[in-house]
Scaffold this motif. Structure first.
Motif, mmCIF file in Angstrom:
data_model
loop_
_atom_site.group_PDB
_atom_site.id
_atom_site.type_symbol
_atom_site.label_atom_id
_atom_site.label_comp_id
_atom_site.label_asym_id
_atom_site.label_seq_id
_atom_site.Cartn_x
_atom_site.Cartn_y
_atom_site.Cartn_z
ATOM 1 N N GLY A 281 0.814 -0.794 0.260
ATOM 2 C CA GLY A 281 0.005 -0.059 -0.015
ATOM 3 C C GLY A 281 0.833 1.315 0.015
ATOM 4 N N ALA A 282 2.183 1.272 -0.026
ATOM 5 C CA ALA A 282 3.042 2.415 -0.288
ATOM 6 C C ALA A 282 4.424 2.234 -0.918
ATOM 7 N N ILE A 283 4.386 2.610 -1.890
ATOM 8 C CA ILE A 283 5.456 2.273 -2.892
ATOM 9 C C ILE A 283 7.243 3.439 -2.219
ATOM 10 N N GLU A 284 7.557 2.558 -2.326
ATOM 11 C CA GLU A 284 9.334 3.437 -1.575
ATOM 12 C C GLU A 284 9.764 4.471 -2.699
ATOM 13 N N GLY A 285 10.266 5.298 -2.353
ATOM 14 C CA GLY A 285 11.328 6.423 -3.442
ATOM 15 C C GLY A 285 9.878 7.104 -3.631
ATOM 16 N N ALA A 286 8.341 7.687 -3.178
ATOM 17 C CA ALA A 286 8.235 8.635 -3.572
ATOM 18 C C ALA A 286 8.290 9.592 -2.872
ATOM 19 N N ASP A 287 8.745 11.244 -3.815
ATOM 20 C CA ASP A 287 9.104 12.119 -3.462
ATOM 21 C C ASP A 287 8.331 13.251 -3.760
ATOM 22 N N PRO A 288 7.427 13.663 -2.266
ATOM 23 C CA PRO A 288 6.481 14.565 -2.327
ATOM 24 C C PRO A 288 7.188 16.047 -3.200
ATOM 25 N N ASP A 289 8.535 16.345 -3.498
ATOM 26 C CA ASP A 289 8.448 17.465 -3.912
ATOM 27 C C ASP A 289 8.659 18.089 -5.175
ATOM 28 N N SER A 290 8.761 16.422 -6.039
ATOM 29 C CA SER A 290 8.383 16.403 -7.069
ATOM 30 C C SER A 290 6.675 16.940 -7.855
ATOM 31 N N VAL A 291 6.355 17.137 -6.653
ATOM 32 C CA VAL A 291 4.673 17.044 -6.772
ATOM 33 C C VAL A 291 4.285 18.423 -7.446
ATOM 34 N N SER A 292 3.497 18.764 -8.263
ATOM 35 C CA SER A 292 3.554 20.333 -7.545
ATOM 36 C C SER A 292 2.735 20.784 -7.656
ATOM 37 N N PRO A 293 2.523 22.410 -6.656
ATOM 38 C CA PRO A 293 1.556 22.922 -5.691
ATOM 39 C C PRO A 293 0.247 22.547 -6.327
ATOM 40 N N ARG A 294 0.374 22.419 -7.997
ATOM 41 C CA ARG A 294 -0.986 22.200 -8.594
ATOM 42 C C ARG A 294 -1.957 21.445 -8.013
ATOM 43 N N ALA A 295 -0.766 19.593 -8.341
ATOM 44 C CA ALA A 295 -1.339 19.057 -8.444
ATOM 45 C C ALA A 295 -1.737 18.631 -7.085
ATOM 46 N N LEU A 296 -0.689 19.227 -5.463
ATOM 47 C CA LEU A 296 -1.665 19.043 -4.338
ATOM 48 C C LEU A 296 -2.784 19.906 -3.863
ATOM 49 N N GLU A 297 -2.559 21.273 -4.795
ATOM 50 C CA GLU A 297 -3.979 21.237 -4.140
ATOM 51 C C GLU A 297 -5.435 21.060 -4.492
ATOM 52 N N ARG A 298 -5.548 20.227 -5.847
ATOM 53 C CA ARG A 298 -6.087 19.452 -6.475
ATOM 54 C C ARG A 298 -6.227 17.608 -5.750
ATOM 55 N N GLY A 299 -5.250 17.653 -5.125
ATOM 56 C CA GLY A 299 -5.518 16.384 -4.308
ATOM 57 C C GLY A 299 -5.761 16.291 -2.956
ATOM 58 N N LYS A 300 -5.816 18.203 -2.867
ATOM 59 C CA LYS A 300 -6.125 17.862 -1.010
ATOM 60 C C LYS A 300 -7.965 18.038 -1.496
ATOM 61 N N GLN A 301 -8.339 17.937 -2.639
ATOM 62 C CA GLN A 301 -10.253 18.229 -2.468
ATOM 63 C C GLN A 301 -10.613 17.404 -2.738
ATOM 64 N N GLN A 302 -10.052 16.084 -3.183
ATOM 65 C CA GLN A 302 -10.083 14.641 -3.520
ATOM 66 C C GLN A 302 -10.329 13.391 -2.742
ATOM 67 N N ALA A 303 -8.964 13.627 -1.225
ATOM 68 C CA ALA A 303 -8.569 12.857 -0.821
ATOM 69 C C ALA A 303 -9.815 11.502 -0.194
#
Lengths: 483, 140
Positions: free
Chosen positions: A176-198
Motif C-alpha cells: 500500500g505504499a511504494i518506496e521512493g515517492a518524492d512529494p517535492d516533485s509534485v507541483s503545488p497545483r497537483a497538491l491543491e487538486r489532491g487536497k480537495q479529493q482525498a
C-alpha cells in the motif's frame, strides 16, 4: 480501423511483426482470440501497440492484453518493459493520467441469503457514505503538510488514522505504499487538486460494487483465500483523482522537450519519454510514486467507508462480518522489477497501462499467505454481467513481465452509448437482473452500460488459456455505486 | 462556421475543432472543452493572464487546454472569454492570453463531466480552406 498485419501465433497470441513500421524495435504481441479479434481491429489500438515498439530500450515485445482498446499513447491493456542499462526510457503515457488506478476486493462472511432483504439498505448506506461523482470532494480535509504524509505513506497513512489494519497493508501490492515517492516533485497545483479529493471514488468507470460469488473454478485456492460459493464481496475501483492527473500532465509537459533533447523518435507525442537514468525521469518517478501512494490511501479510505456502511446495516463490527481485504492491485503504473532476459538477471522498467501485475507462486514480493497460490489478480467486468478473481502464474513472469488484463475493455464509445441507450431502460434492465444501482450522474451510467464492454468471460478465457493467470472464481454484481 | 464536432473514440472524447485563424482555433478548443464540463455560461468578472511557450503549436495547444483544466480544478477559475495572441520567438511558439471568467467551485456546483486532460495523441493542427482545424482527444 486497423489494417496492418496481425499474424496468428497460436489460439491466444497474435503478432504485429517489427517489419510493419520502420522504427519498431521489437514485435508487437496481442493476447486475443478469434472471437475478440474483430472488435480489436475496429479501432486504432493495434496501431498503438506498434507505436510503443518504438520506445528506446524496449525488451522482447510491445504487449497488449485481450481487453485492449484505443487509448492515447499506449493502448489500454498495454504492457512494455524497458532496460535502463540499454537506453531504456520511462513514459508517463505508459502509465496514464490516473496513476495507480486500481482495484481491490474485500470479502465478507455473509451469504446471498443474508443480504436478500438488505441489499437496498446496503446500497443506500454506501451511496450516502462514499463520496462519488464528477468532481466529488471528500470528508477528509488535510493540510499540505498532511497531504505530503499521504504521498509518502499511502495506505499506511489511512491505517494510522484508524481506517484499517496492518493486515490490510499486507494485502496490497507494495504493502500500500511504494518506496521512493518524492512529494517535492509534485507541483503545488497537483497538491491543491489532491487536497480537495482525498477519499472520493470519482466518476467515469470508477465504482463500488457488492457482488456474490457465483462460480468457483479452483476450490482449493478459493478456500485458501477464504472464498466460497454464494459469498458476498465488495469491489472498489478508484485511483489518484485530480492529483494523479496533474502529476501526469506536469511531467508530460516537461518530457515533451526530452524527445529532441535526447534524440528520441516516437510516432506519437503522447509517448513523450525520457531515459530512465535522466533527471527528468527521476523527477517523474518520484512524483508518480507519490501519486500512486495517494491512490492507495484513497482506496483504503474507501474501504473504511464501505466497512462502516456494512456495520450500520448489520449492526455488527466489520471484523465480525469478516470484511478482510483479499488484495489491492494497481493497473496504471510503472514499476522496476527483475526478470531473466537471455539468461541474465535484469531490472526492467515495466509499464502497465491498464494491465494487472500477476506474480506467480513463490515470488518474494508476495505476502506469505499467497506464496503457494500466486498473486490475486482482480478483473472487474461490467456492472451487468460479472467480475473475476484469478491468480498469477510463473508463465506470466516468463512471457508478459508478469502482467495480465485489467478488465473487460470497451468496445463502443461514450457518444455511441448516449445515442443508442437511455437511462430509464438501462436502469430497468439492471433492476430486472436483481442489480441495485445508485449513480450520481445519469449520463455516466449510460456511458458505462454493460453493452459498451466486451464480455469479460471472453477476455478472461484468453488469459486463462494463455496460462498467464488462472481463474479462481467469478462474481456477479448485486449492488453498484457509480460516480 | 461550426466551432466543433464530436467524433467517435472507444474510451475517451474525441472532437474536431475549427477556427478562422490559429488564435480563433485555440479559443474554440477552450470553449469546446468547457462545453463538456459546465453547461451554464459563466460570468466574466475576473481576468487572468496566461503565458505559455512550446516547441510547436500542437504542444502549445495541449499546454493551453491543460492549463485551463488545472486552474479550473485547482483554483476554481471557470473561463468564458479568450483574447489570445500567438507569436514566434526563435524556435519557440508563444501564447499570451487574457482570459475572462468567474470563480466557480466544481466541488460545490454540479459539473457535467470529469475531464482528466487534453492528450497529445493523434493531435494535428491542419490548415483548411476556411482557416484551421484540429482533432483532440480528452481523457475522461
Amino acid at each position: 480501423m486497423y489494417e496492418g498485419p496481425l499474424e496468428k501465433i497460436n489460439d491466444s497470441t497474435y503478432r504485429i511483426p517489427k517489419s510493419y513500421k520502420p522504427g519498431m524495435r521489437v514485435d508487437g504481441i496481442i493476447y486475443a482470440s478469434e472471437k475478440l479479434l474483430p472488435d480489436i481491429k475496429k479501432d486504432k489500438a493495434p496501431e498503438q501497440v506498434a507505436n510503443v515498439a518504438f520506445l528506446p530500450g524496449i525488451v522482447n515485445y510491445s504487449l497488449a492484453m485481450p481487453d485492449i482498446h484505443w487509448g492515447y499513447g499506449f493502448c489500454i491493456g498495454g504492457v512494455a518493459a524497458t532496460d535502463p542499462e540499454n537506453g531504456g526510457v520511462i513514459s508517463p503515457g505508459g502509465v496514464g493520467y490516473d496513476i495507480n488506478c486500481g482495484i481491490r476486493l474485500i470479502k465478507t462472511n455473509l451469504t446471498l441469503d443474508d443480504t436478500k432483504n438488505k441489499l437496498e439498505k446496503i446500497v443506500n448506506a454506501l451511496y450516502q457514505n462514499v463520496p462519488s461523482g464528477v468532481g466529488s470532494t471528500g470528508e477528509i480535509k488535510v493540510s499540505v503538510t498532511e497531504e505530503k504524509r499521504i504521498l509518502l505513506n499511502g495506505a499506511r497513512w489511512a491505517v494510522q488514522q484508524g481506517m484499517g489494519t496492518q493486515a490490510d497493508l499486507e494485502s496490497c501490492e507494495e504493502n500500500g505504499a511504494i518506496e521512493g515517492a518524492d512529494p517535492d516533485s509534485v507541483s503545488p497545483r497537483a497538491l491543491e487538486r489532491g487536497k480537495q479529493q482525498a477519499g472520493t471514488l470519482g466518476s467515469g468507470n470508477h465504482f463500488l460494487e457488492i457482488q456474490v460469488i457465483e462460480e468457483i473454478f479452483d476450490e482449493i485456492t478459493a478456500a485458501t483465500f477464504g472464498l466460497f460459493k454464494n459469498q458476498i464481496c465488495a469491489m472498489i475501483h478508484s485511483g489518484s483523482r485530480g492529483l494523479g492527473f496533474q502529476v501526469c500532465d506536469d511531467h508530460l509537459r516537461a518530457m515533451a522537450g526530452c524527445l529532441s533533447k535526447y534524440g528520441i523518435d516516437v510516432p506519437d507525442r503522447q509517448l513523450a519519454c525520457a531515459p530512465v537514468n535522466s533527471p527528468e525521469a527521476a523527477s517523474y518517478i518520484g512524483a508518480m510514486r507519490a501519486a500512486a501512494n495517494y491512490a492507495w490511501a484513497n482506496r483504503q479510505v474507501l474501504t473504511h467507508l464501505t466497512r462502516e456502511s456494512f456495520e450500520k446495516v448489520f449492526s455488527r463490527s466489520w471484523q465480525n462480518l469478516g470484511m478482510d481485504l483479499i488484495y489491492d492491485v494497481a493497473h496504471n503504473i510503472a514499476k522496476f522489477e527483475e526478470y531473466v532476459i537471455n539468461g541474465k538477471k535484469k531490472t526492467l522498467c515495466v509499464h502497465r497501462k491498464g494491465a494487472t501485475r500477476a506474480f506467480g507462486p513463490g515470488n518474494q514480493a508476495l505476502p506469505r499467505k499467497y506464496q503457494t497460490t500466486g498473486q490475486p489478480v482482480i478483473i472487474p467486468g461490467d456492472m451487468g454481467r460479472a467480475s473475476y478473481l484469478l491468480v498469477g502464474t510463473e508463465k506470466a513472469e516468463q512471457e508478459t513481465f508478469a502482467s495480465a488484463c485489467h478488465g473487460a475493455g470497451r468496445i463502443s464509445s461514450r457518444s455511441q452509448a448516449l445515442r443508442e441507450l437511455d437511462y430509464g431502460t438501462l436502469m430497468q434492465e439492471l433492476k430486472s437482473k436483481g442489480i441495485e444501482v445508485r449513480s450520481a450522474g445519469k449520463k455516466t451510467l449510460v456511458e458505462e452500460a454493460p453493452s459498451v464492454y466486451k464480455n469479460v468471460n471472453d477476455v478472461v478465457d484468453v488469459i486463462d488459456a494463455a496460462g498467464i493467470a488462472r481463474k479462481i472464481c467469478r462474481m456477479r454484481p448485486l449492488g453498484v455505486i457509480k460516480g | 462556421m461550426k466551432k466543433y464536432e464530436i467524433l467517435d473514440h472507444t474510451a475517451d472524447i474525441r472532437i474536431k475543432v475549427y477556427g478562422k485563424n490559429l488564435e480563433n482555433l485555440f479559443a474554440s478548443c477552450a470553449s469546446a472543452l468547457f462545453d463538456f464540463l459546465v453547461k451554464c455560461p459563466p460570468k466574466k468578472n475576473i481576468k487572468k493572464e496566461i503565458y505559455l511557450e512550446a516547441e510547436n503549436y500542437e504542444d502549445l495547444l495541449v499546454f493551453w487546454l491543460n492549463e485551463l483544466i488545472s486552474s479550473f480544478y485547482a483554483y476554481h477559475f471557470l473561463p468564458g472569454q479568450y483574447k489570445i495572441k500567438l507569436s514566434d520567438s526563435g524556435n519557440k511558439k508563444i501564447l499570451n492570453a487574457v482570459v475572462a471568467g468567474t470563480d466557480f467551485n466544481p466541488y460545490d456546483n454540479k459539473i457535467d463531466k470529469e475531464i482528466k486532460a487534453a492528450t497529445y495523441h493523434g493531435l494535428k493542427i491542419e490548415q483548411t480552406d476556411n482557416g484551421y482545424a484540429a482533432e483532440i482527444i480528452f481523457d475522461v
